[in-house]
Design an enzyme around this catalytic site. Structure first.
Site, mmCIF file in Angstrom:
data_model
loop_
_atom_site.group_PDB
_atom_site.id
_atom_site.type_symbol
_atom_site.label_atom_id
_atom_site.label_comp_id
_atom_site.label_asym_id
_atom_site.label_seq_id
_atom_site.Cartn_x
_atom_site.Cartn_y
_atom_site.Cartn_z
ATOM 1 C CG HIS A 122 -1.665 0.929 1.527
ATOM 2 N ND1 HIS A 122 -1.593 2.261 1.838
ATOM 3 C CD2 HIS A 122 -3.365 1.009 0.978
ATOM 4 C CE1 HIS A 122 -2.590 2.668 1.613
ATOM 5 N NE2 HIS A 122 -3.732 2.216 1.810
ATOM 6 C CG ASP A 201 0.624 -2.586 6.407
ATOM 7 O OD1 ASP A 201 -0.595 -2.644 6.764
ATOM 8 O OD2 ASP A 201 0.534 -1.324 5.079
ATOM 9 C CD GLN A 204 -6.145 -4.778 3.820
ATOM 10 O OE1 GLN A 204 -7.362 -5.425 4.508
ATOM 11 N NE2 GLN A 204 -7.141 -3.791 3.863
ATOM 12 C CE LYS A 227 -6.939 -0.141 6.027
ATOM 13 N NZ LYS A 227 -7.738 0.109 4.712
ATOM 14 C CB CYS A 367 -3.370 3.153 -1.273
ATOM 15 S SG CYS A 367 -5.271 4.713 -0.605
#
Ligand SMILES: Cc1ncc(COP(=O)(O)O)c(C=O)c1O
Length: 409
Positions: A122, A201, A204, A227, A367
């Site tokens: 991202h 990261d 997700q 999220k 993104c």
């Protein structure tokens, strides 16, 4: 028993009718819906104990502080952190990553140092390294995904050099769905260069699968509340305690200090030295309720549900002629996000037509422009699943796609 139809009942927005029809929400990768438990908890702060945190010695301020810190404890337990002091609350994943960039990298990396990141990041985990690289003459080496949308681990041998100071990679792609073998990658990086740091990261990953920062062995982990059922405006940075000690604050102001004199300031210990000013108190408290909600469902169960749904969706999508979707086809190595292209229609047209039937998906580059460029597509129509997504929702999406095809052919 994990039943998305029962879970749906906790989400007030899913009872809403638009133009007399129910909604099919397939954009949880962008942000998840919020259950009543989270909304109620956030409201509880506003209706029962609104007060600033860490400042008052009266009852409601103490209650607010206790709830705020309880969320930190819950978050620490949720990701297997040793101590709640390893949890810094930020605004989102982007800010968590920028905090590392500005408070650590900018101060300690030298011209000629190198950073490795992947093409599937991202922008939040791509642009900070690119821009810092330009400012400090740091090279950014890109780890490319193959035609299946996965990373070739053997490429690490060449990418990680004695000059590589950081490997920054996603645990799960928001476009390909690809889940990266984080533990294995961290081990390989540390073997090649024991001094190289690894930032994960987890935007997700944290919502969709068990996360154990200890087992991962990384140095920094970032993710967002919104999220994973929580309020917007709250992010998390987990870091190894010695790195948090070393990092200099990025924002200065109230509440992050223990002493201020005309000529010097003594900062509080981490995590408080990174949380300047009045934080998003209600948001943090609501996030605690989100973590409790997910923990009660069980992250293993959530992953099982999403694997089954992914398998179902793959079969259905593969049956649509002229449609392709990005990422691996094996549900074991991917999550429930399907970025599609269709011969007959532009992704924006797909999203717009589906919207007419209250099927909400996202169109664009999500993104992740470098990734789209890598695969030679400018945009995709992306549907994504979560705990409340059912097979019927996938069926509605596929029926919508067939309708689009009919309209445009
Ligand atoms: C993999 C990944 N990383 C980072 C982000 C950025 O998250 P936020 O917008 O909460 O900062 C996203 C958001 O979609 C994401 O999917």
């Amino acid at each position: 028993m994990f039943d998305p139809n029962v879970i749906k009942k906790d989400f007030p927005q899913l009872t809403r009718l638009i133009n007399g029809k129910p909604i099919v929400y397939l954009d949880s990768t962008a942000t998840s819906l919020k259950p009543r438990q989270v909304i109620d908890k956030e409201n509880e702060y506003y209706t029962k104990y609104t007060a600033n945190v860490f400042r008052g010695i009266y009852t409601t301020s103490e209650e607010a502080t206790a709830e705020y810190e309880k969320s930190r404890e819950l978050t620490a337990a949720f990701i297997g952190a040793v101590s709640a002091d390893e949890i810094v609350f930020t605004r989102n994943t982007s800010e968590s990553i920028n905090l590392v960039a500005y408070s650590y990298i900018l101060n300690s990396f030298n011209p000629g140092d190198r950073v490795v990141t992947t093409i599937m990041e991202h922008h939040s985990n791509f642009v900070p390294w690119q821009q810092l690289g330009k400012r400090r003459n740091i090279s950014v080496d890109i780890w490319y995904t193959d035609e299946k949308g996965t990373l070739d681990l053997s490429a690490l041998e060449k990418l990680v050099t004695p000059k590589t100071r950081l490997v920054a990679l996603t645990a799960a792609s928001n476009v390909l769905g690809t889940i990266t073998p984080v533990t294995q990658i961290v081990k390989m990086v540390k073997k090649i260069n024991p001094k190289c740091l690894v930032l994960i990261d987890a935007a997700q990953a944290a919502p969709h699968m068990p996360v154990d920062v200890g087992a991962w062995g990384a140095d920094f982990v970032a993710f967002s509340s919104h999220k994973m059922l929580g309020p917007t405006g709250i992010g998390v940075l987990w870091a190894r305690p010695e790195l948090l000690e070393e990092m200099t604050p990025f924002n200065y102001g109230g509440d992050m200090i223990s002493e201020v004199h005309v000529d010097k300031t003594v900062f509080k210990k981490p995590p408080h030295k990174f949380e300047a000013g009045t934080p998003h108190i209600a948001g943090v408290i609501g996030f605690g309720a989100a973590v409790q909600y997910l923990s009660a469902l069980g992250m293993d169960n959530i992953r099982i549900h999403e694997k089954e749904l992914t398998k179902y969706a793959i079969t259905k999508l593969e049956a649509v002629s002229g449609l392709s979707f990005m990422g691996p086809k094996d549900p074991l190595v991917r999550g429930g996000v399907f970025a599609c292209t269709m011969k007959e229609a532009h992704p924006h047209d797909i999203a717009q037509l589906l919207n007419e039937d209250n099927i909400f998906i996202r169109a664009g580059n999500h993104c992740a422009m470098p990734l789209h460029e890598h695969y030679g597509v400018s945009s995709t129509a992306r549907a994504s699943c979560y705990i409340y997504t059912t097979r019927e929702d996938i069926d509605a999406f596929v029926a919508g796609l067939l309708k689009v095809q009919k309209t445009f052919s």
